[in-house]
Design a protein around this motif. Structure first.
Motif, PDB file in Angstrom:
ATOM      1  N   ASN A  98      13.222  -4.491  22.713  1.00  0.00           N
ATOM      2  CA  ASN A  98      14.548  -4.673  22.121  1.00  0.00           C
ATOM      3  C   ASN A  98      15.652  -4.245  23.087  1.00  0.00           C
ATOM      4  O   ASN A  98      16.690  -4.907  23.223  1.00  0.00           O
ATOM      5  CB  ASN A  98      14.659  -3.880  20.820  1.00  0.00           C
ATOM      6  CG  ASN A  98      13.804  -4.472  19.718  1.00  0.00           C
ATOM      7  OD1 ASN A  98      13.466  -5.659  19.762  1.00  0.00           O
ATOM      8  ND2 ASN A  98      13.437  -3.658  18.739  1.00  0.00           N
ATOM      9  N   MET A 101      15.876  -6.771  25.963  1.00  0.00           N
ATOM     10  CA  MET A 101      16.478  -8.019  25.475  1.00  0.00           C
ATOM     11  C   MET A 101      17.996  -7.859  25.357  1.00  0.00           C
ATOM     12  O   MET A 101      18.762  -8.773  25.680  1.00  0.00           O
ATOM     13  CB  MET A 101      15.865  -8.406  24.121  1.00  0.00           C
ATOM     14  CG  MET A 101      14.441  -8.932  24.215  1.00  0.00           C
ATOM     15  SD  MET A 101      13.768  -9.422  22.604  1.00  0.00           S
ATOM     16  CE  MET A 101      14.889 -10.751  22.172  1.00  0.00           C
ATOM     17  N   SER A 102      18.429  -6.686  24.892  1.00  0.00           N
ATOM     18  CA  SER A 102      19.862  -6.416  24.752  1.00  0.00           C
ATOM     19  C   SER A 102      20.559  -6.430  26.118  1.00  0.00           C
ATOM     20  O   SER A 102      21.625  -7.029  26.292  1.00  0.00           O
ATOM     21  CB  SER A 102      20.078  -5.074  24.062  1.00  0.00           C
ATOM     22  OG  SER A 102      21.462  -4.743  24.016  1.00  0.00           O
ATOM     23  N   TYR A 103      19.921  -5.777  27.105  1.00  0.00           N
ATOM     24  CA  TYR A 103      20.516  -5.743  28.440  1.00  0.00           C
ATOM     25  C   TYR A 103      20.497  -7.119  29.101  1.00  0.00           C
ATOM     26  O   TYR A 103      21.434  -7.498  29.801  1.00  0.00           O
ATOM     27  CB  TYR A 103      19.784  -4.728  29.324  1.00  0.00           C
ATOM     28  CG  TYR A 103      20.215  -3.303  29.069  1.00  0.00           C
ATOM     29  CD1 TYR A 103      21.431  -2.837  29.555  1.00  0.00           C
ATOM     30  CD2 TYR A 103      19.416  -2.433  28.326  1.00  0.00           C
ATOM     31  CE1 TYR A 103      21.829  -1.522  29.309  1.00  0.00           C
ATOM     32  CE2 TYR A 103      19.816  -1.131  28.075  1.00  0.00           C
ATOM     33  CZ  TYR A 103      21.028  -0.688  28.568  1.00  0.00           C
ATOM     34  OH  TYR A 103      21.436   0.590  28.331  1.00  0.00           O
ATOM     35  N   ARG A 104      19.410  -7.852  28.884  1.00  0.00           N
ATOM     36  CA  ARG A 104      19.342  -9.209  29.438  1.00  0.00           C
ATOM     37  C   ARG A 104      20.426 -10.091  28.830  1.00  0.00           C
ATOM     38  O   ARG A 104      21.056 -10.892  29.529  1.00  0.00           O
ATOM     39  CB  ARG A 104      17.959  -9.802  29.159  1.00  0.00           C
ATOM     40  CG  ARG A 104      17.789 -11.264  29.580  1.00  0.00           C
ATOM     41  CD  ARG A 104      17.982 -11.463  31.053  1.00  0.00           C
ATOM     42  NE  ARG A 104      16.895 -10.900  31.840  1.00  0.00           N
ATOM     43  CZ  ARG A 104      16.816 -11.009  33.161  1.00  0.00           C
ATOM     44  NH1 ARG A 104      17.795 -11.626  33.817  1.00  0.00           N
ATOM     45  NH2 ARG A 104      15.821 -10.469  33.817  1.00  0.00           N
ATOM     46  N   LYS A 105      20.699  -9.920  27.547  1.00  0.00           N
ATOM     47  CA  LYS A 105      21.751 -10.684  26.879  1.00  0.00           C
ATOM     48  C   LYS A 105      23.122 -10.336  27.455  1.00  0.00           C
ATOM     49  O   LYS A 105      23.957 -11.209  27.708  1.00  0.00           O
ATOM     50  CB  LYS A 105      21.716 -10.407  25.379  1.00  0.00           C
ATOM     51  CG  LYS A 105      22.709 -11.225  24.571  1.00  0.00           C
ATOM     52  CD  LYS A 105      22.564 -10.957  23.084  1.00  0.00           C
ATOM     53  CE  LYS A 105      23.553 -11.782  22.277  1.00  0.00           C
ATOM     54  NZ  LYS A 105      23.438 -11.509  20.817  1.00  0.00           N
ATOM     55  N   LYS A 106      23.338  -9.020  27.668  1.00  0.00           N
ATOM     56  CA  LYS A 106      24.609  -8.594  28.255  1.00  0.00           C
ATOM     57  C   LYS A 106      24.757  -9.110  29.683  1.00  0.00           C
ATOM     58  O   LYS A 106      25.842  -9.502  30.104  1.00  0.00           O
ATOM     59  CB  LYS A 106      24.700  -7.069  28.247  1.00  0.00           C
ATOM     60  CG  LYS A 106      24.832  -6.466  26.861  1.00  0.00           C
ATOM     61  CD  LYS A 106      24.840  -4.944  26.912  1.00  0.00           C
ATOM     62  CE  LYS A 106      24.926  -4.342  25.514  1.00  0.00           C
ATOM     63  NZ  LYS A 106      24.892  -2.854  25.551  1.00  0.00           N
ATOM     64  N   LEU A 108      23.463 -11.927  30.902  1.00  0.00           N
ATOM     65  CA  LEU A 108      23.784 -13.356  30.835  1.00  0.00           C
ATOM     66  C   LEU A 108      25.258 -13.570  30.490  1.00  0.00           C
ATOM     67  O   LEU A 108      25.906 -14.479  31.017  1.00  0.00           O
ATOM     68  CB  LEU A 108      22.886 -14.045  29.798  1.00  0.00           C
ATOM     69  CG  LEU A 108      21.387 -14.098  30.156  1.00  0.00           C
ATOM     70  CD1 LEU A 108      20.594 -14.687  28.999  1.00  0.00           C
ATOM     71  CD2 LEU A 108      21.172 -14.920  31.430  1.00  0.00           C
ATOM     72  N   SER A 109      25.788 -12.709  29.612  1.00  0.00           N
ATOM     73  CA  SER A 109      27.201 -12.810  29.239  1.00  0.00           C
ATOM     74  C   SER A 109      28.091 -12.502  30.453  1.00  0.00           C
ATOM     75  O   SER A 109      29.068 -13.203  30.724  1.00  0.00           O
ATOM     76  CB  SER A 109      27.513 -11.849  28.098  1.00  0.00           C
ATOM     77  OG  SER A 109      28.890 -11.875  27.780  1.00  0.00           O
TER      78      SER A 109
END
Length: 294
Positions: A98, A101-106, A108-109
């Motif tokens: 989790n 995934m949160s850091y990967r999402k950030k 990509l942003s």
């Protein structure tokens, strides 16, 4: 009786067999879970390092973009700071799916934001290059307008001052020398101090279409070898600056080149040595020259 005892032994053996099987199975399952945990931890650690590497590469791209600008782009600086903050947070974060995934999402942003910012930065660099080219073209046109037929005046034209002070009158082609004044009014140049009656100062007010026509004035300052101000030696103040001048050149400017000559007389006899002549537009020095009387 023996049959019953035999059945009990057989049952015990079967129970022991089942317990042994369960023990072996439990050990195998526990070992499998442990190995899977280690594998997952290794995978999460590797994935965390990949995210950190991506963020570090992104930070380097921002550093390059920021370094290419003489004046730091605040948007790029702030975005670089956000990446650094995310990297610092990632270093101390827990290795969990989790969390990653949160850091990967950030990431990509931030990657999308970087694409937009660098694209905008490239546009600004192109615009700055076009503005620089336009300024160079303007400088050339200004130079062409201030060129005169007299080659000596052209050599003494200070184009840099004309560009930097676009809306200020400039004095170019400044020349000064001693003269003998005949009774007929005829002037004869001389380099002899004892024979000089006056100092003749000549210059050209350069055409500047950015300056409106009308009555104008420049201040002429003549310094003798002892740094005394010759002529009127009067003072005028511009803000915190006090200027001692020899004479005021007053003229009517009509948006074209204007040749001006002034004369400064000594209070006694001219001394031998180096003389300096300065022309001021208010407190700004716009031209200077020097000559020697022997």
């Amino acid at each position: 009786m023996e049959s019953t005892k035999s059945n009990k032994n057989t049952g015990l053996k079967i129970a022991l067999g089942i317990l042994l099987a369960l023990f072996v199975g439990t050990g195998f399952y526990t070992s499998k879970l442990y190995n899977e945990k280690k594998a997952n931890e290794a995978t999460l650690t590797k994935e965390k390092q990949l995210v950190m590497t991506d963020l570090n590469n992104m930070a380097k791209q921002y550093d390059i973009a920021i370094g290419e600008n003489k004046v730091a782009n605040q948007d790029l600086v702030e975005a670089r700071g956000r990446i650094q903050g995310l990297m610092d947070s990632l270093k101390i974060s827990q290795n969990s799916i989790n969390s990653l995934m949160s850091y990967r999402k950030k990431y990509l942003s931030l990657q999308e934001e970087m694409k937009a910012l660098l694209t905008e930065n490239d546009k600004l660099k192109i615009q700055n290059a076009l503005l620089s080219t336009s300024l160079d073209s303007t400088n050339v046109r200004l130079a062409e307008r201030t060129m005169f037929t007299d080659s000596l005046l052209v050599q003494n034209t200070e184009l840099a001052n004309v560009v930097e002070n676009a809306a200020v009158l400039q004095a170019v082609g400044l020349k000064a020398f001693g003269v003998i004044e005949r009774s007929s009014g005829k002037l004869i140049p001389t380099e002899r101090a004892r024979r000089s009656d006056k100092i003749r100062i000549c210059y050209t007010v350069a055409k500047n279409t950015l300056v409106g026509a009308g009555d104008k004035e420049l201040y002429v300052q003549v310094l003798d070898p002892k740094d005394n101000v010759l002529g009127a030696n009067e003072q005028i103040q511009f803000g915190q600056t006090v200027l001692n001048y020899s004479i005021v050149s007053k003229f009517n400017y009509e948006n074209r080149n204007l040749n001006i000559c002034e004369f400064v007389s000594p209070k006694g006899q001219f001394d031998k040595g180096r003389y300096v002549v300065n022309i001021f537009n208010k407190k700004e020095l716009v031209s200077t020259t020097e000559f020697t009387l022997e």
